[in-house]
Design a protein around this motif. Structure first.
Motif, PDB file in Angstrom:
ATOM      1  N   VAL A 128     -12.722 -13.260  -7.825  1.00 33.57           N
ATOM      2  CA  VAL A 128     -13.611 -12.283  -8.453  1.00 33.57           C
ATOM      3  C   VAL A 128     -14.518 -12.888  -9.513  1.00 33.57           C
ATOM      4  O   VAL A 128     -15.191 -12.168 -10.232  1.00 33.57           O
ATOM      5  CB  VAL A 128     -12.795 -11.123  -9.084  1.00 33.57           C
ATOM      6  N   SER A 129     -14.545 -14.190  -9.606  1.00 30.46           N
ATOM      7  CA  SER A 129     -15.264 -14.823 -10.717  1.00 30.46           C
ATOM      8  C   SER A 129     -16.625 -15.383 -10.321  1.00 30.46           C
ATOM      9  O   SER A 129     -17.071 -16.366 -10.878  1.00 30.46           O
ATOM     10  CB  SER A 129     -14.405 -15.953 -11.313  1.00 30.46           C
ATOM     11  N   TRP A 130     -17.283 -14.754  -9.345  1.00 28.37           N
ATOM     12  CA  TRP A 130     -18.613 -15.239  -8.997  1.00 28.37           C
ATOM     13  C   TRP A 130     -19.557 -14.067  -8.741  1.00 28.37           C
ATOM     14  O   TRP A 130     -19.150 -12.984  -8.355  1.00 28.37           O
ATOM     15  CB  TRP A 130     -18.578 -16.163  -7.771  1.00 28.37           C
ATOM     16  N   SER A 131     -20.798 -14.309  -9.003  1.00 32.53           N
ATOM     17  CA  SER A 131     -21.871 -13.370  -8.692  1.00 32.53           C
ATOM     18  C   SER A 131     -23.123 -14.206  -8.493  1.00 32.53           C
ATOM     19  O   SER A 131     -23.168 -15.366  -8.885  1.00 32.53           O
ATOM     20  CB  SER A 131     -22.078 -12.358  -9.829  1.00 32.53           C
ATOM     21  N   PRO A 188     -18.094  -9.413  -5.820  1.00 34.04           N
ATOM     22  CA  PRO A 188     -17.554 -10.479  -4.966  1.00 34.04           C
ATOM     23  C   PRO A 188     -16.415 -10.043  -4.046  1.00 34.04           C
ATOM     24  O   PRO A 188     -15.959 -10.832  -3.226  1.00 34.04           O
ATOM     25  CB  PRO A 188     -17.019 -11.475  -5.996  1.00 34.04           C
ATOM     26  N   HIS A 189     -15.960  -8.780  -4.162  1.00 27.28           N
ATOM     27  CA  HIS A 189     -14.747  -8.387  -3.439  1.00 27.28           C
ATOM     28  C   HIS A 189     -14.921  -8.381  -1.929  1.00 27.28           C
ATOM     29  O   HIS A 189     -14.009  -8.777  -1.205  1.00 27.28           O
ATOM     30  CB  HIS A 189     -14.288  -6.999  -3.907  1.00 27.28           C
ATOM     31  N   ARG A 190     -16.066  -7.922  -1.425  1.00 27.20           N
ATOM     32  CA  ARG A 190     -16.256  -7.807   0.018  1.00 27.20           C
ATOM     33  C   ARG A 190     -17.538  -8.524   0.455  1.00 27.20           C
ATOM     34  O   ARG A 190     -18.548  -7.895   0.784  1.00 27.20           O
ATOM     35  CB  ARG A 190     -16.307  -6.331   0.431  1.00 27.20           C
ATOM     36  N   GLY A 208     -27.167 -16.238   3.683  1.00 24.28           N
ATOM     37  CA  GLY A 208     -28.041 -15.121   4.025  1.00 24.28           C
ATOM     38  C   GLY A 208     -28.933 -14.725   2.859  1.00 24.28           C
ATOM     39  O   GLY A 208     -30.115 -14.406   3.043  1.00 24.28           O
ATOM     40  N   HIS A 209     -28.381 -14.756   1.666  1.00 24.45           N
ATOM     41  CA  HIS A 209     -29.140 -14.413   0.463  1.00 24.45           C
ATOM     42  C   HIS A 209     -30.313 -15.376   0.268  1.00 24.45           C
ATOM     43  O   HIS A 209     -31.435 -14.959  -0.054  1.00 24.45           O
ATOM     44  CB  HIS A 209     -28.195 -14.462  -0.739  1.00 24.45           C
ATOM     45  N   MET A 210     -30.086 -16.677   0.503  1.00 25.54           N
ATOM     46  CA  MET A 210     -31.175 -17.643   0.355  1.00 25.54           C
ATOM     47  C   MET A 210     -32.194 -17.515   1.487  1.00 25.54           C
ATOM     48  O   MET A 210     -33.401 -17.610   1.259  1.00 25.54           O
ATOM     49  CB  MET A 210     -30.612 -19.070   0.296  1.00 25.54           C
ATOM     50  N   VAL A 234     -29.617 -22.009  -8.424  1.00 23.70           N
ATOM     51  CA  VAL A 234     -28.348 -22.037  -9.175  1.00 23.70           C
ATOM     52  C   VAL A 234     -27.188 -21.474  -8.361  1.00 23.70           C
ATOM     53  O   VAL A 234     -26.027 -21.771  -8.639  1.00 23.70           O
ATOM     54  CB  VAL A 234     -28.465 -21.259 -10.510  1.00 23.70           C
ATOM     55  N   ASN A 235     -27.504 -20.672  -7.340  1.00 23.83           N
ATOM     56  CA  ASN A 235     -26.436 -20.080  -6.531  1.00 23.83           C
ATOM     57  C   ASN A 235     -25.674 -21.109  -5.707  1.00 23.83           C
ATOM     58  O   ASN A 235     -24.584 -20.814  -5.195  1.00 23.83           O
ATOM     59  CB  ASN A 235     -27.005 -18.996  -5.608  1.00 23.83           C
ATOM     60  N   THR A 236     -26.225 -22.320  -5.575  1.00 22.70           N
ATOM     61  CA  THR A 236     -25.520 -23.346  -4.814  1.00 22.70           C
ATOM     62  C   THR A 236     -24.214 -23.765  -5.495  1.00 22.70           C
ATOM     63  O   THR A 236     -23.363 -24.381  -4.857  1.00 22.70           O
ATOM     64  CB  THR A 236     -26.401 -24.582  -4.588  1.00 22.70           C
ATOM     65  N   GLU A 237     -24.062 -23.439  -6.762  1.00 26.27           N
ATOM     66  CA  GLU A 237     -22.824 -23.805  -7.456  1.00 26.27           C
ATOM     67  C   GLU A 237     -21.614 -23.099  -6.865  1.00 26.27           C
ATOM     68  O   GLU A 237     -20.469 -23.519  -7.061  1.00 26.27           O
ATOM     69  CB  GLU A 237     -22.918 -23.478  -8.943  1.00 26.27           C
ATOM     70  N   PHE A 238     -21.842 -22.030  -6.100  1.00 28.49           N
ATOM     71  CA  PHE A 238     -20.738 -21.290  -5.499  1.00 28.49           C
ATOM     72  C   PHE A 238     -20.375 -21.801  -4.104  1.00 28.49           C
ATOM     73  O   PHE A 238     -19.569 -21.187  -3.404  1.00 28.49           O
ATOM     74  CB  PHE A 238     -21.077 -19.805  -5.431  1.00 28.49           C
TER      75      PHE A 238
END
Length: 323
Positions: free
Chosen positions: A28-31, A64-66, A291-293, A315-319
């Motif tokens: 749950v620690s990502w967005s 992040p749950h689903r 998909g977001h990118m 910055v989303n690549t960190e996930f």
């Protein structure tokens, strides 16, 4: 199955989460950094993608749950985006997924080195192994079903899509891995589904064939040259992906293939499946991030996002660390 029936008989969200969504609640620690253009705040600006934004909001609601559900809404926005590409192309007369996705892939490819490589390359390098196994599995099972003479309605639509869009590679796979896998099967129709009927003594071999093909696909996505050989060594050919083929594999064979299975209800809801585990969650997390990118890139192509807006999303690549 008993567990599923127990939950649905007297449904509570808490029981659902504790039983099937435990893999989600432990991550749950990502967005994500959200898609946004400051020009949208200008009320005089008429270039605000209203429909897209509504679907993006629903996708964010499920992170992040689903990530599986978040991806579904993200794809709806992608669908809207490539439909717009069709509308702007006077040579196209109908809104078809196959046409729109090809247009999107072509436009990304045309500007890949100049604009989109730095944004998409990290995603192409980090595809989870579970997704390569997924593609390898539907290709091998698809060939076995096709060879047994079953109607197309009994096959995974992703198999036909792959073969139609990657004819040379599909033939190589059929002539090598496909033939080896087919020899281990005896497909029969059981109810509405085709069973492979692989003997217990051959299951390990079938598993190895699938994993080996998955590894070849991974090397292709990492821009390496691979050799396809059959068991008799009469077929021994090298193959490598072009830039457009890599983009096509990511969008069609991973994102769109999953979207079609889920949308048409042809598979169990992934995070409710009795086989779901932490790798299932990670796979859908990856698909959502990719998909977001892809969505952001398509919005840039359509003029809704500035280049600077697009690059803030890097910055989303960190996930993408799925260890």
């Amino acid at each position: 199955m008993k567990t599923i029936l127990n939950i649905i008989e007297n449904y509570t969200k808490d029981k659902h989460e504790k039983t099937f969504l435990k893999h989600s609640t432990s991550h749950v620690s990502w967005s994500v950094k959200s898609i946004f253009n400051n020009l949208w705040k200008n009320e005089e600006n008429g270039n605000v993608p209203y429909e897209l934004i509504t679907h993006i909001l629903d996708s964010y609601y499920h992170v992040p749950h689903r990530p599986d559900l978040a991806f579904n809404f993200c794809w709806q926005a992608i669908n809207n985006s490539y439909n717009e590409l069709i509308i702007h192309d006077s040579s196209k007369k109908r809104l078809l997924d196959s046409v729109g996705i090809k247009l999107l892939i072509s436009k990304i490819s045309a500007n890949y080195d100049a604009k989109y490589k730095l944004l998409l390359e990290p995603y192409f390098e980090k595809v989870p192994k579970k997704l390569y196994n997924y593609v390898a599995s539907f290709l091998l099972k698809g060939y076995a079903i096709e060879s047994a003479g079953f109607d197309d309605k009994f096959n995974n639509s992703a198999y036909g899509t792959f073969c139609n869009n990657n004819s040379d590679l599909a033939k190589l796979i059929k002539d090598t891995y496909g033939e080896s896998y087919k020899k281990l099967t005896g497909p029969t129709l059981e109810g509405t589904k085709v069973s492979m009927n692989i003997d217990e003594s051959n299951k390990h071999k079938a598993h190895d064939i699938t994993r080996s093909l998955a590894s070849k696909l991974e090397l292709l996505m990492k821009s390496e040259v691979v050799t396809f050989s059959d068991s008799t060594k009469t077929t021994n050919k090298k193959y490598s992906f072009s830039t457009e083929e890599r983009i096509r594999f990511a969008i069609l064979s991973i994102l769109y293939a999953s979207r079609c299975n889920n949308f048409h209800g042809n598979v169990a809801a992934r995070l409710n499946s009795i086989y779901a585990d932490s790798n299932t969650y990670k796979s859908y997390k990856y698909m959502y991030l990719l998909g977001h990118m892809v969505l952001a890139v398509s919005m840039n192509i359509n003029g809704y996002l500035e280049d600077s807006d697009l690059h803030t999303l890097s910055v989303n690549t960190e996930f993408l660390n799925f260890a």
